[in-house]
Design a protein around this motif. Structure first.
Motif, short mmCIF file in Angstrom:
data_model
loop_
_atom_site.label_atom_id
_atom_site.label_comp_id
_atom_site.label_asym_id
_atom_site.label_seq_id
_atom_site.Cartn_x
_atom_site.Cartn_y
_atom_site.Cartn_z
N GLU A 1 0.83 -1.20 0.00
CA GLU A 1 0.00 0.00 0.00
C GLU A 1 0.87 1.25 0.00
OE1 GLU A 1 0.05 2.23 2.68
OE2 GLU A 1 1.38 0.96 3.86
N VAL B 1 -3.94 3.84 -1.17
CA VAL B 1 -3.93 3.05 -2.40
C VAL B 1 -3.16 1.76 -2.15
CG1 VAL B 1 -3.18 2.97 -4.81
CG2 VAL B 1 -4.04 5.12 -3.83
N ALA B 2 -3.71 0.65 -2.59
CA ALA B 2 -3.00 -0.62 -2.56
C ALA B 2 -2.90 -1.17 -3.97
CB ALA B 2 -3.72 -1.61 -1.66
N ALA B 3 -1.87 -1.96 -4.19
CA ALA B 3 -1.70 -2.63 -5.48
C ALA B 3 -1.39 -4.09 -5.25
CB ALA B 3 -0.59 -1.97 -6.29
N VAL C 1 -5.46 -2.56 -8.69
CA VAL C 1 -5.31 -1.44 -7.75
C VAL C 1 -6.60 -1.29 -6.95
CG1 VAL C 1 -5.15 1.08 -7.59
CG2 VAL C 1 -3.56 -0.17 -9.04
N ALA D 1 -7.63 -4.45 -4.30
CA ALA D 1 -6.53 -4.64 -5.25
C ALA D 1 -6.46 -6.09 -5.71
CB ALA D 1 -5.21 -4.21 -4.61
N SER E 1 4.59 -2.32 -4.56
CA SER E 1 4.88 -1.04 -3.90
C SER E 1 5.08 0.06 -4.92
CB SER E 1 6.10 -1.17 -2.98
OG SER E 1 7.33 -1.14 -3.70
N ALA F 1 1.55 0.92 -6.44
CA ALA F 1 0.75 1.68 -5.48
C ALA F 1 1.27 3.10 -5.33
CB ALA F 1 0.75 0.97 -4.13
N ARG G 1 -0.75 6.51 -6.46
CA ARG G 1 -1.13 7.53 -5.48
C ARG G 1 -0.47 8.88 -5.78
NH1 ARG G 1 -0.30 10.20 -0.83
NH2 ARG G 1 -2.23 10.52 0.37
#
Length: 199
Positions: free
Chosen positions: A20, A31-33, A72, A96, A138, A141, A145
């Motif tokens: 995130e 935001v997470a990926a 995402v 995500a 990482s 994300a 963002r």
């Protein structure tokens, strides 16, 4: 030393990495990926996003999204204030992985906590420095963002979000005192409540 596939090799494929960006800022979404790397086509230089400059992150982001499976998840300020930042982060991670469009055999998550979901998962402390899949997540994300904060900076230029990405820098805090909170500020965060008279 760059992150490796050591953890991925211990689990069934496809193995997704999750990370995130944006737990700590005073403004903007979290935001997470999730990323499933194609090990036949892995971009070189993938590392923890915090160790990379903005240009390197952008270049790797383009290569990752072109060669890997990815998704995402974004949780906005209203939900952060409603359910708290921890729960919002867990929700972003769930979104995500759901957005991947495939069922992962294992999900490797950066940190020491796992969302409540149906996927087999493993939490790895400092995972973005150890697992290449988490490191790739990482980057996705962070770039996602940062782009959001750049766009919000154009709407609210007084807060310096292009530079500080919503974190509580002295200039950002001074702007909160001078101009008050925007709709993108996290009113549940103590510095916003303490510094801004219009919360």
């Amino acid at each position: 030393m760059l992150p490796s596939f050591r953890f991925e090799q211990e689990h069934p494929a496809p193995c997704a990495g999750v990370d995130e960006a944006g737990r700590g800022p005073l403004a903007g979404p979290v935001v997470a990926a999730a990323v499933i790397l194609d090990r036949r086509h892995v971009p070189s230089g993938i590392d923890d996003s915090k160790k990379l400059g903005e240009a390197a992150r952008e270049a790797l982001y383009a290569k990752i999204v072109a060669t890997a499976g990815w998704g995402v998840g974004i949780v906005d300020v209203e939900d952060i204030d409603r359910i708290n930042i921890y729960q919002a982060t867990m929700l972003a991670m769930r979104r995500a992985v759901d957005a991947l469009g495939v069922e992962p055999g294992m999900v490797l998550v950066d940190g020491n906590a796992l969302p409540k979901w149906r996927y087999p998962a493993r939490a790895i402390v400092s995972g973005d420095a150890l697992s290449r899949s988490i490191a790739a997540a990482s980057i996705v994300a962070k770039v996602t963002r940062d782009r959001i904060m750049h766009a919000l900076d154009a709407e609210h230029p007084d807060y310096g979000w292009r530079q500080n990405k919503g974190y509580g820098t002295p200039a950002h805090k001074a702007a909160l005192i001078a101009f008050g909170a925007t709709p993108h500020h996290r009113r549940s965060f103590a510095p916003v409540a303490q510094l801004c008279l219009t919360v």
